[in-house]
Design an enzyme around this catalytic site. Structure first.
Site, PDB file in Angstrom:
ATOM      1  N   GLY A  11      34.695  26.826  68.307  1.00 23.59           N
ATOM      2  CA  GLY A  11      33.899  25.626  68.055  1.00 23.59           C
ATOM      3  C   GLY A  11      33.503  24.924  69.336  1.00 23.59           C
ATOM      4  N   HIS A  12      33.281  25.678  70.390  1.00 21.42           N
ATOM      5  CA  HIS A  12      33.053  25.084  71.713  1.00 21.42           C
ATOM      6  C   HIS A  12      31.694  24.404  71.866  1.00 21.42           C
ATOM      7  CE1 HIS A  12      30.611  28.638  72.347  1.00 21.42           C
ATOM      8  NE2 HIS A  12      30.239  28.186  73.534  1.00 21.42           N
ATOM      9  N   GLY A  14      30.476  22.315  69.417  1.00 24.97           N
ATOM     10  CA  GLY A  14      30.514  21.078  68.635  1.00 24.97           C
ATOM     11  C   GLY A  14      30.929  19.890  69.486  1.00 24.97           C
ATOM     12  N   SER A 108      42.749  16.311  61.029  1.00 28.33           N
ATOM     13  CA  SER A 108      42.031  15.061  60.785  1.00 28.33           C
ATOM     14  C   SER A 108      42.980  14.054  60.149  1.00 28.33           C
ATOM     15  CB  SER A 108      40.849  15.313  59.855  1.00 28.33           C
ATOM     16  OG  SER A 108      40.317  14.100  59.359  1.00 28.33           O
ATOM     17  N   SER A 109      42.736  12.789  60.408  1.00 35.51           N
ATOM     18  CA  SER A 109      43.561  11.748  59.806  1.00 35.51           C
ATOM     19  C   SER A 109      43.365  11.651  58.298  1.00 35.51           C
ATOM     20  CB  SER A 109      43.255  10.392  60.450  1.00 35.51           C
ATOM     21  OG  SER A 109      41.888  10.058  60.284  1.00 35.51           O
ATOM     22  N   CYS A 110      42.331  12.308  57.756  1.00 33.41           N
ATOM     23  CA  CYS A 110      42.103  12.258  56.303  1.00 33.41           C
ATOM     24  C   CYS A 110      43.121  13.088  55.524  1.00 33.41           C
ATOM     25  CB  CYS A 110      40.690  12.706  55.955  1.00 33.41           C
ATOM     26  SG  CYS A 110      40.405  14.477  56.106  1.00 33.41           S
ATOM     27  N   TYR A 137      38.135  18.738  52.091  1.00 29.92           N
ATOM     28  CA  TYR A 137      38.306  18.909  53.536  1.00 29.92           C
ATOM     29  C   TYR A 137      39.757  18.671  53.929  1.00 29.92           C
ATOM     30  CZ  TYR A 137      37.603  18.114  58.559  1.00 29.92           C
ATOM     31  OH  TYR A 137      37.678  18.175  59.929  1.00 29.92           O
ATOM     32  N   LYS A 141      42.543  21.221  55.763  1.00 29.88           N
ATOM     33  CA  LYS A 141      43.214  20.884  57.019  1.00 29.88           C
ATOM     34  C   LYS A 141      44.739  20.867  56.861  1.00 29.88           C
ATOM     35  CE  LYS A 141      39.933  20.621  59.987  1.00 29.88           C
ATOM     36  NZ  LYS A 141      39.925  21.537  61.148  1.00 29.88           N
ATOM     37  N   PRO A 164      43.640  13.971  64.956  1.00 31.81           N
ATOM     38  CA  PRO A 164      42.900  12.856  65.552  1.00 31.81           C
ATOM     39  C   PRO A 164      42.381  11.875  64.512  1.00 31.81           C
ATOM     40  CG  PRO A 164      41.547  14.830  65.538  1.00 31.81           C
ATOM     41  CD  PRO A 164      42.901  15.233  65.027  1.00 31.81           C
ATOM     42  N   ASN A 166      39.269   9.019  63.541  1.00 32.33           N
ATOM     43  CA  ASN A 166      37.818   9.212  63.488  1.00 32.33           C
ATOM     44  C   ASN A 166      37.240   9.306  64.896  1.00 32.33           C
ATOM     45  OD1 ASN A 166      37.491   8.665  60.483  1.00 32.33           O
ATOM     46  ND2 ASN A 166      38.460   6.768  61.157  1.00 32.33           N
ATOM     47  N   HIS A 180      28.851  11.244  60.160  1.00 39.47           N
ATOM     48  CA  HIS A 180      29.898  10.253  59.974  1.00 39.47           C
ATOM     49  C   HIS A 180      29.341   8.857  60.253  1.00 39.47           C
ATOM     50  CE1 HIS A 180      32.670  13.791  60.504  1.00 39.47           C
ATOM     51  NE2 HIS A 180      33.226  13.181  59.475  1.00 39.47           N
ATOM     52  N   TRP A 203      26.409   1.534  53.553  1.00 36.80           N
ATOM     53  CA  TRP A 203      27.196   1.792  52.342  1.00 36.80           C
ATOM     54  C   TRP A 203      28.390   0.856  52.215  1.00 36.80           C
ATOM     55  CZ3 TRP A 203      28.041   7.360  50.219  1.00 36.80           C
ATOM     56  CH2 TRP A 203      26.792   7.946  49.959  1.00 36.80           C
ATOM     57  N   ASP A 270      33.509   2.839  49.231  1.00 34.37           N
ATOM     58  CA  ASP A 270      34.094   2.392  50.498  1.00 34.37           C
ATOM     59  C   ASP A 270      34.986   3.459  51.135  1.00 34.37           C
ATOM     60  OD1 ASP A 270      33.111  -0.130  51.081  1.00 34.37           O
ATOM     61  OD2 ASP A 270      34.556  -1.138  49.792  1.00 34.37           O
TER      62      ASP A 270
END
Length: 311
Positions: A11-12, A14, A108-110, A137, A141, A164, A166, A180, A203, A270
């Protein structure tokens, strides 16, 4: 870490991967390799195995993923689940098969529950239900994180996962259909400014609290993980501060110079009410983010302006 080791950054091209590439190059690493998606289909098990067999990377950094904002996640849940599972499974399995010495997996923090205590500790993983708008997603992860942890436990692999918060910065995705929140706001405010200071519709209610990190700080965290033996399988990476989406909008409005009205579409979701990471574990080892949000936004907007006609 020997700076001549062969390091494959998946993914270099991105936002995250390119920032990592530039940081490592600047730090003196001389044997970085990468492949575009056109040259190497990471969803294809056979071609990924062939690549590892030929190139034999000693270090793997997984920054490759299908990513997007709330709208993209809502509209493409299967794609976000399956494509990310295929990408990371192929990379992790072949890293194991072909003797990769060190692996850094970016999550991801999600991955954390929607309503868990704040700030979010690594231990809170799998203690509650996920945010529905990005569940697919997040599940992918979590699977990647657990695969790295299982290899670490079963085969004593030096595989570590960084989660990480966001991210934003240069080479972000500014497509309003899939971006995002920060790149979407930058583009909306900029185009409204060009359109006689037209109003900007955003939004939700603007009340959710979010943490944002400049992508160059993530790159420095990856380099830190590369150069140190981390004893835990998972580490949060963030800045330790958050703000409301409404305050973020006002800050981006200031940075872009937009003078018009902001309209909040409360019929839109939200997402998670608050999401800030507990970053004590990595901070205690000696790493911390260095970029203030307004400074990072100014640098991102400057980059955006230079490429606006091509984005």
């Amino acid at each position: 870490m020997n700076k001549s080791k062969k390091i494959y950054i998946a993914g270099h091209t991105g936002m995250a991967g390119s920032a990592i590439w530039r940081h490592l190059e600047k730090a003196g690493y001389t044997n970085l390799i990468g492949r575009t998606s056109a040259a190497l289909d990471l969803e294809n098990q056979k071609t990924v195995a062939q690549f590892f067999n030929i190139e034999k990377p000693e270090v793997l950094i997984i920054a490759a993923a299908k990513v997007g904002g709330i709208l993209a996640n809502i509209e493409q849940p299967y794609d976000f689940l399956m494509k990310n599972l295929l990408i990371q499974n192929n990379l992790i399995e072949n890293a194991h098969r072909f003797g990769v010495q060190k692996l850094i997996f970016l999550g991801s923090s999600c991955i954390y529950p929607k309503f868990c205590a704040q700030p979010i500790k690594e231990d809170y993983l799998l203690t509650g239900t996920l945010e529905p708008t990005n569940e697919s997603y997040a599940i992918a992860k979590i699977a990647g994180l657990k695969a790295c942890e299982a290899l670490r436990n079963q085969f004593d692999k030096d595989f570590v996962s960084l989660m990480p918060t966001n991210l934003y910065g240069e080479w972000d995705n500014f497509d309003l259909n899939s971006s995002h929140v920060i790149p979407a706001m930058i583009k909306k405010f900029h185009e409204a400014k060009l359109n006689d200071q037209a109003s900007v519709t955003l939004w939700g209610t603007g009340t959710p609290m979010r943490e944002f990190m400049y992508v160059k700080d993530l790159a420095s965290a990856v380099c830190f993980a590369l150069e140190n033996n981390l004893e835990e399988p998972v580490y949060n990476v963030g800045v330790g501060e958050d703000l409301s989406i409404k305050d973020l909008a006002l800050l981006i409005q200031k940075v872009t110079g937009h003078k018009g009205e902001i309209v909040w579409d409360v019929s839109k979701p939200d997402g998670t009410p608050r999401k800030i990471l507990d970053i004590q574990k990595l901070n205690a080892l000696g790493w911390s983010a260095q970029t203030q949000l307004e400074e990072g936004l100014k640098m991102t907007y400057k980059w955006f302006l230079k490429r606006y006609d091509k984005l």
